[in-house]
Design a protein around this motif. Structure first.
Motif, PDB file in Angstrom:
ATOM      1  N   VAL A  87       6.100  -6.402   1.541  1.00  0.00           N
ATOM      2  CA  VAL A  87       6.192  -4.965   1.814  1.00  0.00           C
ATOM      3  C   VAL A  87       5.107  -4.609   2.825  1.00  0.00           C
ATOM      4  O   VAL A  87       3.922  -4.532   2.490  1.00  0.00           O
ATOM      5  CB  VAL A  87       6.034  -4.141   0.527  1.00  0.00           C
ATOM      6  N   THR A  88       5.496  -4.408   4.063  1.00  0.00           N
ATOM      7  CA  THR A  88       4.535  -4.019   5.092  1.00  0.00           C
ATOM      8  C   THR A  88       4.351  -2.504   5.085  1.00  0.00           C
ATOM      9  O   THR A  88       5.184  -1.753   4.586  1.00  0.00           O
ATOM     10  CB  THR A  88       4.996  -4.472   6.482  1.00  0.00           C
ATOM     11  N   LYS A  89       3.242  -2.055   5.666  1.00  0.00           N
ATOM     12  CA  LYS A  89       2.969  -0.616   5.729  1.00  0.00           C
ATOM     13  C   LYS A  89       3.957   0.097   6.641  1.00  0.00           C
ATOM     14  O   LYS A  89       4.167   1.307   6.503  1.00  0.00           O
ATOM     15  CB  LYS A  89       1.536  -0.390   6.195  1.00  0.00           C
ATOM     16  N   LYS A  90       4.553  -0.630   7.553  1.00  0.00           N
ATOM     17  CA  LYS A  90       5.566  -0.021   8.413  1.00  0.00           C
ATOM     18  C   LYS A  90       6.885   0.151   7.680  1.00  0.00           C
ATOM     19  O   LYS A  90       7.680   1.049   8.010  1.00  0.00           O
ATOM     20  CB  LYS A  90       5.760  -0.896   9.664  1.00  0.00           C
ATOM     21  N   ALA A 113       5.611 -12.706  -5.317  1.00  0.00           N
ATOM     22  CA  ALA A 113       4.185 -12.408  -5.268  1.00  0.00           C
ATOM     23  C   ALA A 113       3.849 -11.335  -4.246  1.00  0.00           C
ATOM     24  O   ALA A 113       2.946 -10.522  -4.458  1.00  0.00           O
ATOM     25  CB  ALA A 113       3.400 -13.697  -4.959  1.00  0.00           C
ATOM     26  N   CYS A 114       4.574 -11.291  -3.123  1.00  0.00           N
ATOM     27  CA  CYS A 114       4.260 -10.310  -2.080  1.00  0.00           C
ATOM     28  C   CYS A 114       4.557  -8.895  -2.552  1.00  0.00           C
ATOM     29  O   CYS A 114       3.747  -7.988  -2.373  1.00  0.00           O
ATOM     30  CB  CYS A 114       5.056 -10.614  -0.808  1.00  0.00           C
ATOM     31  N   ALA A 115       5.731  -8.687  -3.150  1.00  0.00           N
ATOM     32  CA  ALA A 115       6.079  -7.357  -3.641  1.00  0.00           C
ATOM     33  C   ALA A 115       5.223  -6.971  -4.845  1.00  0.00           C
ATOM     34  O   ALA A 115       4.906  -5.796  -5.032  1.00  0.00           O
ATOM     35  CB  ALA A 115       7.559  -7.300  -4.003  1.00  0.00           C
ATOM     36  N   ASN A 116       4.829  -7.964  -5.646  1.00  0.00           N
ATOM     37  CA  ASN A 116       4.028  -7.674  -6.838  1.00  0.00           C
ATOM     38  C   ASN A 116       2.599  -7.278  -6.492  1.00  0.00           C
ATOM     39  O   ASN A 116       2.046  -6.350  -7.089  1.00  0.00           O
ATOM     40  CB  ASN A 116       3.998  -8.889  -7.768  1.00  0.00           C
ATOM     41  N   ASN A 126      -1.754  -5.177   7.547  1.00  0.00           N
ATOM     42  CA  ASN A 126      -0.453  -4.524   7.650  1.00  0.00           C
ATOM     43  C   ASN A 126       0.415  -4.695   6.417  1.00  0.00           C
ATOM     44  O   ASN A 126       1.594  -4.347   6.442  1.00  0.00           O
ATOM     45  CB  ASN A 126       0.318  -5.077   8.854  1.00  0.00           C
ATOM     46  N   VAL A 127      -0.129  -5.213   5.314  1.00  0.00           N
ATOM     47  CA  VAL A 127       0.669  -5.502   4.118  1.00  0.00           C
ATOM     48  C   VAL A 127       0.157  -4.660   2.955  1.00  0.00           C
ATOM     49  O   VAL A 127      -1.052  -4.572   2.720  1.00  0.00           O
ATOM     50  CB  VAL A 127       0.608  -6.997   3.765  1.00  0.00           C
ATOM     51  N   ASP A 132       4.189  -1.213  -6.286  1.00  0.00           N
ATOM     52  CA  ASP A 132       3.951  -0.229  -7.342  1.00  0.00           C
ATOM     53  C   ASP A 132       2.844   0.750  -6.992  1.00  0.00           C
ATOM     54  O   ASP A 132       2.576   1.674  -7.773  1.00  0.00           O
ATOM     55  CB  ASP A 132       3.625  -0.933  -8.666  1.00  0.00           C
ATOM     56  N   LYS A 133       2.197   0.574  -5.850  1.00  0.00           N
ATOM     57  CA  LYS A 133       1.223   1.572  -5.397  1.00  0.00           C
ATOM     58  C   LYS A 133       1.916   2.891  -5.054  1.00  0.00           C
ATOM     59  O   LYS A 133       1.274   3.945  -5.048  1.00  0.00           O
ATOM     60  CB  LYS A 133       0.455   1.052  -4.180  1.00  0.00           C
ATOM     61  N   LEU A 134       3.210   2.835  -4.750  1.00  0.00           N
ATOM     62  CA  LEU A 134       3.907   4.043  -4.307  1.00  0.00           C
ATOM     63  C   LEU A 134       5.150   4.371  -5.131  1.00  0.00           C
ATOM     64  O   LEU A 134       5.480   5.540  -5.290  1.00  0.00           O
ATOM     65  CB  LEU A 134       4.291   3.907  -2.831  1.00  0.00           C
TER      66      LEU A 134
END
Length: 227
Positions: A87-90, A113-116, A126-127, A132-134
């Motif tokens: 999940v990138t910030k873009k 692991a990346c999404a978690n 940029n990641v 779950d932060k949002l």
């Protein structure tokens, strides 16, 4: 009244010839049974985890056994978001926008692991270190990437969670507890969560005051007494 096995029983006399054709249950059980066996995931992927999700939906693993094979191309017809990949910030503003367009009841499965938590790119500029932060996540599937079997286990876990819900307590049926609309984050020099805008403004004002009135770098040291 329930039995030791969890099945509902009744004091109503049922004729023996009809006993095998009558099933005693509750509204919650029927409601949850129909929902957990007709999940419609949204068809999108973010990175290498999406390849494993595609393999899971292929004929070898047969998601139709669980009623989950109907991937939808629009969030308005989906009730399960599988966040499969980095999940990138873009990308997160688009993910939040898709989540807000999904009708209730809706669920989110974080895959890999990346999404978690950001995975091997956690320290990258940029990641996002966890989707779950949002948006709220119901089930986390670990792995880099998880196997199709792991994703199926996560989907079964989601089914078990749905089966324990009650119409009387779920938020989408309560006027005093409406479901939350997630503000779409703003991508600038960094990602800004609009739910924390008051905290950001306070910290910015504090920094401005500190710059306008810098403290002395040299601490006042009292002279030693000669007594």
């Amino acid at each position: 009244m329930t039995t030791a096995e969890g099945a509902l029983t009744s004091d109503i006399d049922i004729p023996d010839e009809a006993a095998d054709n009558i099933f005693i249950t509750s509204l919650d059980k029927i409601y949850n049974w129909s929902r957990k066996n007709s999940l419609w995931p949204m068809g999108f992927g973010l990175a290498c985890c999406a390849i494993e999700m595609i393999c899971t939906a292929a004929s070898r693993y047969d998601l139709a056994r669980f009623g989950m094979e109907v991937f939808r191309a629009t969030p308005r017809q989906a009730d399960l978001m599988i966040v499969s990949g980095t999940v990138t910030k873009k990308m997160i503003p688009t993910i939040v926008r898709l989540y807000n367009q999904m009708p209730e009841p809706r669920y989110v499965l974080s895959m890999g692991a990346c999404a978690n938590g950001g995975g091997p790119f956690k320290e990258g500029y940029n990641v996002l270190d966890g989707v779950d932060k949002l948006i709220p996540v119901d089930v986390y599937v670990p792995g880099c990437p998880p196997t199709p079997q792991a994703l199926i286990y996560g989907l079964i876990t989601l089914q078990e969670k749905i089966d324990k819900q009650s119409i009387r307590t779920v938020p989408w049926y309560r006027k005093e507890d409406p479901t939350e609309y997630v503000p779409i984050p703003v991508l600038g020099p960094d990602l800004v969560d609009l739910r924390q805008i008051d905290i950001i403004r306070r910290e910015a004002e504090k920094s401005r005051i500190d710059e306008a009135h810098p403290e002395s770098e040299e601490a006042a040291i009292p002279e030693a007494s000669n007594a």
